[in-house]
Design a protein around this motif. Structure first.
Motif, PDB file in Angstrom:
ATOM      1  N   CYS A  15       0.850  -1.193   0.000  1.00 57.89           N
ATOM      2  CA  CYS A  15       0.000   0.000   0.000  1.00 57.89           C
ATOM      3  C   CYS A  15       0.889   1.247   0.000  1.00 57.89           C
ATOM      4  O   CYS A  15       1.744   1.405   0.878  1.00 57.89           O
ATOM      5  CB  CYS A  15      -0.909  -0.008   1.230  1.00 57.89           C
ATOM      6  N   LYS A  17       0.081   4.269   0.684  1.00 57.89           N
ATOM      7  CA  LYS A  17      -0.168   5.106   1.857  1.00 57.89           C
ATOM      8  C   LYS A  17       0.611   4.580   3.074  1.00 57.89           C
ATOM      9  O   LYS A  17       1.142   5.355   3.875  1.00 57.89           O
ATOM     10  CB  LYS A  17      -1.669   5.131   2.160  1.00 57.89           C
ATOM     11  N   ALA A  18       0.676   3.248   3.207  1.00 53.56           N
ATOM     12  CA  ALA A  18       1.412   2.652   4.337  1.00 53.56           C
ATOM     13  C   ALA A  18       2.878   3.078   4.285  1.00 53.56           C
ATOM     14  O   ALA A  18       3.485   3.395   5.304  1.00 53.56           O
ATOM     15  CB  ALA A  18       1.290   1.138   4.310  1.00 53.56           C
ATOM     16  N   ASN A 204      -8.038   4.434  -0.258  1.00 55.69           N
ATOM     17  CA  ASN A 204      -9.163   3.984   0.565  1.00 55.69           C
ATOM     18  C   ASN A 204      -8.808   2.668   1.252  1.00 55.69           C
ATOM     19  O   ASN A 204      -7.963   1.908   0.755  1.00 55.69           O
ATOM     20  CB  ASN A 204     -10.399   3.789  -0.326  1.00 55.69           C
ATOM     21  N   GLN A 208      -6.203  -4.724   0.823  1.00 53.23           N
ATOM     22  CA  GLN A 208      -4.751  -4.619   1.061  1.00 53.23           C
ATOM     23  C   GLN A 208      -4.421  -4.385   2.536  1.00 53.23           C
ATOM     24  O   GLN A 208      -3.276  -4.581   2.944  1.00 53.23           O
ATOM     25  CB  GLN A 208      -4.135  -3.510   0.192  1.00 53.23           C
ATOM     26  N   CYS A 209      -5.407  -3.984   3.328  1.00 54.89           N
ATOM     27  CA  CYS A 209      -5.119  -3.659   4.736  1.00 54.89           C
ATOM     28  C   CYS A 209      -4.693  -4.892   5.536  1.00 54.89           C
ATOM     29  O   CYS A 209      -4.057  -4.760   6.585  1.00 54.89           O
ATOM     30  CB  CYS A 209      -6.334  -3.005   5.387  1.00 54.89           C
ATOM     31  N   CYS A 215      -1.739  -4.476   8.173  1.00 52.19           N
ATOM     32  CA  CYS A 215      -1.021  -3.196   8.143  1.00 52.19           C
ATOM     33  C   CYS A 215      -1.072  -2.552   9.526  1.00 52.19           C
ATOM     34  O   CYS A 215      -2.083  -2.633  10.218  1.00 52.19           O
ATOM     35  CB  CYS A 215      -1.675  -2.278   7.109  1.00 52.19           C
ATOM     36  N   PHE A 217      -1.151   0.548  10.222  1.00 50.27           N
ATOM     37  CA  PHE A 217      -1.788   1.879  10.280  1.00 50.27           C
ATOM     38  C   PHE A 217      -3.305   1.752  10.314  1.00 50.27           C
ATOM     39  O   PHE A 217      -4.017   2.721  10.039  1.00 50.27           O
ATOM     40  CB  PHE A 217      -1.341   2.740   9.093  1.00 50.27           C
ATOM     41  N   GLN A 218      -3.795   0.584  10.650  1.00 47.29           N
ATOM     42  CA  GLN A 218      -5.250   0.399  10.637  1.00 47.29           C
ATOM     43  C   GLN A 218      -5.942   1.266  11.683  1.00 47.29           C
ATOM     44  O   GLN A 218      -7.037   1.766  11.462  1.00 47.29           O
ATOM     45  CB  GLN A 218      -5.611  -1.072  10.833  1.00 47.29           C
ATOM     46  N   CYS A 221      -6.215   4.538   9.720  1.00 50.68           N
ATOM     47  CA  CYS A 221      -7.025   4.579   8.493  1.00 50.68           C
ATOM     48  C   CYS A 221      -8.470   4.119   8.702  1.00 50.68           C
ATOM     49  O   CYS A 221      -9.362   4.507   7.962  1.00 50.68           O
ATOM     50  CB  CYS A 221      -6.396   3.700   7.415  1.00 50.68           C
TER      51      CYS A 221
END
Ligand code: SF4
Length: 468
Positions: A15, A17-18, A204, A208-209, A215, A217-218, A221
């Protein structure tokens, strides 16, 4: 200074963003669990042991991040130094991408790159790791004869001191990494431009989370997602759930309109809405032990699965019994505890004790994601037929009866079960953590023993909740 590393590249593939958040806002990461720390520790331990496969190497590990550039220069100088035949953690940098290679071994005029994995099989992530490392090595002009992944041989049986030549397997991935070089090159450029953005890329939440890794950063996000959202159900799989989500299904009410009234997801959404649990009682009661047993024992085994076998006769990741707690009316003060924390070589002494203890009960209740029958069979406890048919695994029973509660999105554990059934109870599952750990430093064994008993009490409470 390097922009990408092996771990940030892999993060970015999962991801964008990650990657951005990790580089620019690392303080927003979720806290690392003790289980994750144990996994990292295991990887380090195996990596150090693997050095013995190619002994006498020069360790290039920097003591701090400020030394990376110095180590890059030293590594390049060592390539030209005929006295250096092996380097551990050699540091290379190319196109703002920095890697540390587990082992680099001189092979005539060339070098063989070796990356170590503390696993018994190779995954896509390992191949992606290797492809990035090859890209950097090639970019640095290192003449490579081969690129190999080194991993644990599942059939290795310890017999005396560890024989690293037998414990590890080597597999060449040179053809694969050469073929992937263009793919890596494009992704490195893409991810470098992500890090250079003035603000976080808009991504969004999605499948992928949690794929291939949860991830970290859950917490950040997912904070706009209501805690009772249908996205936390488990019956349909993330692909299907997110398909609905991206098609504008933005509430439980809308989701329910699309579902049959008696579908499993419907029941789960109702549980989410009422913050309670769902279970298919018809199935549950069909699984109830018959007839009502006169004596019930609650068994909690503390198993260890060391990556590198510790005891003669065992294989990588083979389970051994470190401790057990047995609760039942035949035990003095209601509970018996055995452990071999002080000397793991004594672990097999647990078996005759277990056989003797368990033979006095009509039913043996446990809660374990492991196939306890297989474990007991392996340790020759179930060969005693008197015991085999008495084992009742609550974990399996609840899964078959479709137990669901909002806490179990990440899988059913005793801790999450206790949160669901008895919200006031506080439980910490050391047994799950020890399964992941090779290092004992992460936990205190006295505490682990007390928690073993507390877990067993929770198993008893759960069994009585459903069946008494
Ligand atoms: S939680 Fe999901 S969207 Fe957020 S950074 Fe992680 S993978 Fe990306």
């Amino acid at each position: 200074m390097a922009i990408l590393s092996k771990s940030t590249y892999i993060k970015g593939l999962q991801c964008e963003k990650a990657l951005y958040m990790y580089k620019k806002h690392p303080y927003l990461r979720d806290k690392l669990s003790i289980e994750q720390r144990a996994k990292f520790q295991r990887g380090t331990d195996v990596g150090v042991l693997a050095h013995k496969y190619f002994p006498g190497g020069m360790d290039m590990s920097p003591d701090s991040p400020s030394q990376f550039q110095e180590k890059v220069q030293e590594t390049m100088a060592n390539l030209a130094n005929p006295a250096v035949n092996v380097m551990y953690e050699a540091v290379f940098q190319h196109n703002d991408t920095l890697i540390m290679l587990d082992m680099l071994v001189r092979d005539g005029d060339q070098w063989m790159a070796v990356e170590v994995k503390s696993s018994m099989r190779l995954s896509d992530t390992y191949y992606n790791d290797a492809a990035l490392q090859y890209y950097v090595l090639h970019g640095c002009g290192v003449p490579l004869s081969d690129f190999k992944l080194m991993y644990l041989y599942a059939d290795y049986v310890k017999n005396g001191p560890i024989d690293v030549k037998q414990l590890f397997k080597l597999e060449s991935v040179l053809d694969y990494v050469i073929e992937r070089e263009e793919f890596v090159s494009k992704n490195v450029e893409r991810l470098k431009s992500v890090v250079a953005l003035p603000h976080s890329p808009v991504v969004n939440i999605g499948t992928q989370c949690n794929n291939p890794y949860p991830c970290d950063f859950q917490g950040h996000c997912w904070k706009h997602v209501p805690k009772n959202s249908y996205l936390f159900t488990t019956a349909m799989g993330d692909e299907t759930l997110f398909e609905s989500y991206f098609n504008g299904v933005n509430s439980n009410a809308k989701m329910l309109q699309q579902l049959a009234p008696d579908s499993e997801t419907t029941h789960q959404i109702e549980a989410l809405e009422t913050n309670s649990y769902y279970i298919d009682y018809k199935t549950l009661y069909s699984l109830k032990p018959q007839p009502d047993p006169k004596s019930v024992a609650y068994l909690n085994l503390l198993l260890n699965r060391p990556a590198v076998p510790e005891i003669d006769g065992t294989r990588p990741y083979e389970e051994m019994i470190l401790a057990f707690a047995l609760q039942g009316k035949h035990e003095p003060e209601g509970c018996f505890v055995w452990d071999c924390f002080d000397d793991r070589n004594r672990w097999s002494e647990s078996i005759p004790i277990l056989i003797d203890k368990l033979s006095h009960y009509e039913l043996i209740v446990c809660f374990t994601p492991q196939n306890l029958t297989t474990t007991l069979l392996r340790h020759k406890i179930l060969q005693n037929r008197e015991i085999g048919h008495k084992v009742f695994n609550l974990f399996d029973t609840l899964q078959v009866a479709h137990f669901y509660h909002p806490t179990i999105k990440r899988g059913l554990t005793l801790q999450r079960l206790s949160e669901a059934l008895f919200p006031d109870a506080k439980l910490f599952e050391h047994s799950r953590i020890i399964l992941e750990a090779t290092s004992n430093d992460l936990i205190g064994y006295q505490q682990a023993k007390e928690d073993l008993i507390a877990e067993n009490e929770m198993v008893a409470r759960t069994y009585q909740h459903f069946f008494k």
